[in-house]
Every structure is written in C-alpha cells, then in structure tokens.
Design an enzyme around this catalytic site. Sequence first.
Site, PDB file in Angstrom:
ATOM      1  N   SER A   1     -12.392  -3.062   1.159  1.00 55.06           N
ATOM      2  CA  SER A   1     -12.522  -2.402   2.464  1.00 55.06           C
ATOM      3  C   SER A   1     -13.986  -2.063   2.707  1.00 55.06           C
ATOM      4  CB  SER A   1     -11.745  -1.079   2.473  1.00 55.06           C
ATOM      5  OG  SER A   1     -10.364  -1.325   2.414  1.00 55.06           O
TER       6      SER A   1
ATOM      7  N   ARG B   1       0.875  -1.184   0.000  1.00 55.79           N
ATOM      8  CA  ARG B   1       0.000   0.000   0.000  1.00 55.79           C
ATOM      9  C   ARG B   1       0.902   1.221   0.000  1.00 55.79           C
ATOM     10  NH1 ARG B   1      -2.668   3.405   3.733  1.00 55.79           N
ATOM     11  NH2 ARG B   1      -4.785   3.951   3.118  1.00 55.79           N
TER      12      ARG B   1
ATOM     13  N   LYS C   1      -4.648   6.458   7.631  1.00 57.76           N
ATOM     14  CA  LYS C   1      -5.366   6.597   6.371  1.00 57.76           C
ATOM     15  C   LYS C   1      -5.920   8.004   6.288  1.00 57.76           C
ATOM     16  CE  LYS C   1      -8.838   4.083   3.732  1.00 57.76           C
ATOM     17  NZ  LYS C   1      -9.625   2.871   3.689  1.00 57.76           N
TER      18      LYS C   1
HETATM   19  N1  TZP Z   1      -8.012   0.952   6.216  1.00 54.45           N
HETATM   20  C1  TZP Z   1      -8.826   1.160   7.247  1.00 54.45           C
HETATM   21  S1  TZP Z   1      -7.990   1.805   8.550  1.00 54.45           S
HETATM   22  C2  TZP Z   1      -6.504   1.776   7.716  1.00 54.45           C
HETATM   23  C3  TZP Z   1      -6.711   1.283   6.452  1.00 54.45           C
HETATM   24  C4  TZP Z   1      -5.694   1.133   5.421  1.00 54.45           C
HETATM   25  C5  TZP Z   1      -5.221   2.224   8.288  1.00 54.45           C
HETATM   26  C6  TZP Z   1      -4.802   1.389   9.437  1.00 54.45           C
HETATM   27  O1  TZP Z   1      -3.543   1.807   9.882  1.00 54.45           O
HETATM   28  P1  TZP Z   1      -3.075   1.554  11.383  1.00 54.45           P
HETATM   29  O2  TZP Z   1      -1.719   2.224  11.423  1.00 54.45           O
HETATM   30  O3  TZP Z   1      -2.947   0.079  11.601  1.00 54.45           O
HETATM   31  O4  TZP Z   1      -4.058   2.209  12.277  1.00 54.45           O
END
Ligand code: TZP
Length: 214
Positions: free
Chosen positions: A113, A44, A142
């Site tokens: 998602s 990602r 995000k």
């Molecule tokens: N999709 C939903 S929350 C997220 C993504 C890609 C980010 C999650 O990142 P982290 O650092 O584990 O909270």
Amino acid sequence: ADRVREIFNTDLYGITCEEYARGRNNVETVQEMIKAGIQIIQYREKKKKSLYKYQECLQIREITRRAGVTFIVNDDVDIALLVKADGIHIGQEDLPADKVRELVGDDMIIGVSTHSPEQAWDAVRRGADYIGVGPIFPTKTKEDVCDPVGLEYLEYVVENLSIPFVAIGGIKEHNISQVREKGARCIAMVTEIVGAEDIPKKVEAIRKVLAAAV
Ligand code: TZP
Ligand code: MG
C-alpha cells in the site's frame, strides 16, 4: 513480471471485510465475489486471531484455486505461506517488502500500500510486484487510514511508474468512472462490494459504469 502484469490486467480487486458484509462470513463473501466474476481477491481481516484467519484462508484458498482466482492475504506472511496463497499484501507499517521477499521467495506476489510518490518508488526499489494507490477518496473502512491522496497521486503513478497498481479508497459505483478516466485499470473496493445486498448484481452495475467510462 509479465505474469503479474497479466494478473492485474483485470477490472476489479475484491477485498473482504466481515464488519460490512451484512452477516455474510468472509468465506461466503468470497463465494459471492467469485460468482460475480472477480478475478483477484484479498483476505483482509483485522479483528480475528490467527487461528481463525488461518482456517478461513485455508477454505478460501481451496475455492479460489478451483475458480482460478488469484488469492492474496493481507498482513500475515505466515498465513499466506501456510495456505499457499498467490500473494501477500503489506502496508507501510508492516515488514519491508524486501524482507518479506526473503521469507516468501520469488513466486509469491508482494503488494504494498502506498500513499505518495516516495512510497511508490520505495516499494519498487524493494521489489514489490504491485502497489496499492490511495486512498483516492475519503473512506471510513480503514481505521488508521491517512487523508485521501486524491486523484492527483493516482495521476502521478499513471504517468511515472510502470509497476502494476490498484486504485483504492472510497471508490463506489458513483465515482469509479473518475478513477478509470485517470487511467486506473484495476480498481479495489471494500464496502461497495462486500456491503452490497446482491454482490453479483452490484458488480454487474459497476461494470456497466466502467464500460461507459473512457
Ligand atoms: N487501503 C487504503 S483505503 C482502504 C484500504 C484497505 C479501505 C478502502 O475501503 P473502501 O470501503 O473501498 O473505501
Ligand atoms: Mg497491513
């Protein structure tokens, strides 16, 4: 379907994020995740042009193949196809899963998602192989992330859907047991893993917490 179920019968789902990776590039991060024994890894990368993403994914495909690790590409269907990734992961504002299926065929895993029961059922209807469920907790990783849907939506998925899923969003060593105790098998973390000083050590600590959870 059984093939995907087997793949997702694993504890952790690693996701790259160079911004939080303490100077490691995405390829180095993946190498550390593999050393740590993570079996599913998603590339990602929101901040690079296609050419650089493609070049990194080519390398990551090679090392994940050698390690027998499932490799999933976020967002870019073209890159996933070109590097022969195992899967493509899309969000609510990417192309719909049924259209992506037309492009990638039946063998590629499609992940979507989701943030609500409606989105989960929609993903199932469109032929997704697995869904992301979250954000469980607040996260800054995000940019356009919605408010946390909490453990409640996770509970809904555990009780009502049979599609493989990955819990995600703000999950850390200190709160992961709550997620496991709600019934999540496969759990995704970005910053907690890529931001660790020593990734294998961090994963070992997380696994100890998981082993102690019900
Ligand atoms: N999709 C939903 S929350 C997220 C993504 C890609 C980010 C999650 O990142 P982290 O650092 O584990 O909270
Ligand atoms: Mg996306």
